[in-house]
Design a protein around this motif. Structure first.
Motif, PDB file in Angstrom:
ATOM      1  N   THR A  34      12.290 -13.649 -16.552  1.00  0.00           N
ATOM      2  CA  THR A  34      10.910 -13.875 -16.988  1.00  0.00           C
ATOM      3  C   THR A  34      10.842 -15.015 -18.000  1.00  0.00           C
ATOM      4  O   THR A  34       9.954 -15.873 -17.929  1.00  0.00           O
ATOM      5  N   GLN A  38       9.096 -19.152 -17.883  1.00  0.00           N
ATOM      6  CA  GLN A  38       8.296 -19.820 -18.915  1.00  0.00           C
ATOM      7  C   GLN A  38       9.066 -20.966 -19.567  1.00  0.00           C
ATOM      8  O   GLN A  38       8.592 -21.532 -20.564  1.00  0.00           O
ATOM      9  N   TYR A 130       3.454  -7.020 -15.404  1.00  0.00           N
ATOM     10  CA  TYR A 130       3.396  -8.100 -16.371  1.00  0.00           C
ATOM     11  C   TYR A 130       4.226  -7.717 -17.580  1.00  0.00           C
ATOM     12  O   TYR A 130       4.341  -6.543 -17.921  1.00  0.00           O
ATOM     13  N   PHE A 143       0.655 -14.723 -27.243  1.00  0.00           N
ATOM     14  CA  PHE A 143       1.399 -15.675 -26.428  1.00  0.00           C
ATOM     15  C   PHE A 143       0.595 -16.971 -26.349  1.00  0.00           C
ATOM     16  O   PHE A 143      -0.631 -16.931 -26.171  1.00  0.00           O
ATOM     17  N   SER A 152       6.289 -22.577 -24.501  1.00  0.00           N
ATOM     18  CA  SER A 152       5.643 -21.276 -24.555  1.00  0.00           C
ATOM     19  C   SER A 152       6.273 -20.481 -25.682  1.00  0.00           C
ATOM     20  O   SER A 152       7.466 -20.616 -25.963  1.00  0.00           O
ATOM     21  N   TRP A 154       5.469 -17.038 -28.862  1.00  0.00           N
ATOM     22  CA  TRP A 154       4.602 -16.027 -29.451  1.00  0.00           C
ATOM     23  C   TRP A 154       4.349 -16.419 -30.905  1.00  0.00           C
ATOM     24  O   TRP A 154       5.287 -16.802 -31.614  1.00  0.00           O
ATOM     25  N   LEU A 183       1.700 -13.144 -18.442  1.00  0.00           N
ATOM     26  CA  LEU A 183       3.149 -13.265 -18.350  1.00  0.00           C
ATOM     27  C   LEU A 183       3.673 -12.339 -17.258  1.00  0.00           C
ATOM     28  O   LEU A 183       3.945 -11.166 -17.477  1.00  0.00           O
ATOM     29  N   HIS A 184       3.801 -12.937 -16.074  1.00  0.00           N
ATOM     30  CA  HIS A 184       4.342 -12.167 -14.947  1.00  0.00           C
ATOM     31  C   HIS A 184       5.761 -11.741 -15.241  1.00  0.00           C
ATOM     32  O   HIS A 184       6.567 -12.537 -15.706  1.00  0.00           O
TER      33      HIS A 184
END
Ligand SMILES: [Zn+2]
Ligand SMILES: [Zn+2]
Length: 226
Positions: A34, A38, A130, A143, A152, A154, A183-184
């Motif tokens: 994941t 990103q 997600y 995010f 990307s 946080w 966010l997949h």
């Protein structure tokens, strides 16, 4: 390898290879995947940390470009006290302008797989789910994508909102919460129905804590503005 969840039930963690790293569990490997989607650089278990309490803690991920630790939460992972303690220990304590290596200090993030919908019988399914998250300590984490450096990351809503990598302003950028479903979660692991009770309990806990942290933060802002 096994972990002992809070309810005492043993759940087997399946070592999983991904991108040249062997993870303790498929869940962790899916988090790495994941992060890759990103383009967030990660290091898996790079450092065992001795917390102020003297307890040893091996966080799951360090995200070196954005100064963030990520502790993956799932039904088989231990409690989050260590992540909370690390979050407190590494948070900014600057008097005046923040001089930390990353704005606000190092962030400690708890990550888990969100439900597809709130409530009801719909359960966490990583294949179609997600990623969800909460700051282990302090205000809620949002995010964001920095338009300046393209990373990307946080951030929290503690002003000024700055990119954790390049420190340029993110004041006018879109910020996303977990329920925005931006966010997949990388596919690969599957949950058994038995897992979902534990996950739902964790989600409820995390949301309650995030809300409590938010209201505390709002009180601070009130004080600041008066
Ligand atoms: Zn600071
Ligand atoms: Zn940036």
């Amino acid at each position: 390898m096994t972990d002992l969840p809070a309810d005492g039930q043993l759940i087997e963690a399946v070592p999983t290879a991904y991108s040249g790293t062997t993870f303790r569990s498929r869940l962790e490997a899916d988090w790495a995947r994941t992060l890759d989607t990103q383009s967030i650089r990660w290091q898996y278990e790079p450092e065992q940390i001795t917390l102020p309490s003297g307890v040893h803690y091996l966080p799951d991920f360090w995200l070196p470009e954005i100064g963030t630790w990520l502790e993956v939460k799932g039904p088989a992972t231990p409690r989050k006290e260590k992540a909370v303690e690390l979050g407190k220990a590494r948070a900014c304590r600057c008097d005046g302008p923040c001089a930390c290596a990353w704005p606000g200090g190092e962030m400690v993030l708890l990550g888990w797989v969100a439900e597809r919908t709130h409530g009801d019988i719909n359960v966490a399914r990583s294949r179609s789910g997600y990623a969800s998250w909460a700051a282990a300590h302090g205000p809620s984490a949002y995010f964001a994508l920095c338009p300046w450096c393209g990373l990307s990351q946080w951030i929290t809503l503690r002003r000024p909102w700055k990119c954790r990598a390049c420190r340029r302003g993110l004041e006018s950028e879109e910020l996303y919460q977990p329920h925005d479903r931006v966010l997949h979660f990388g596919s690969g692991s599957g949950w058994s129905p038995a897992d979902t009770v534990a996950i739902r309990r964790e989600i409820a806990d995390q949301m309650a804590e995030a809300e409590a942290a938010d209201s505390e933060d709002l009180r601070w802002e009130d004080l600041y503005e008066e």
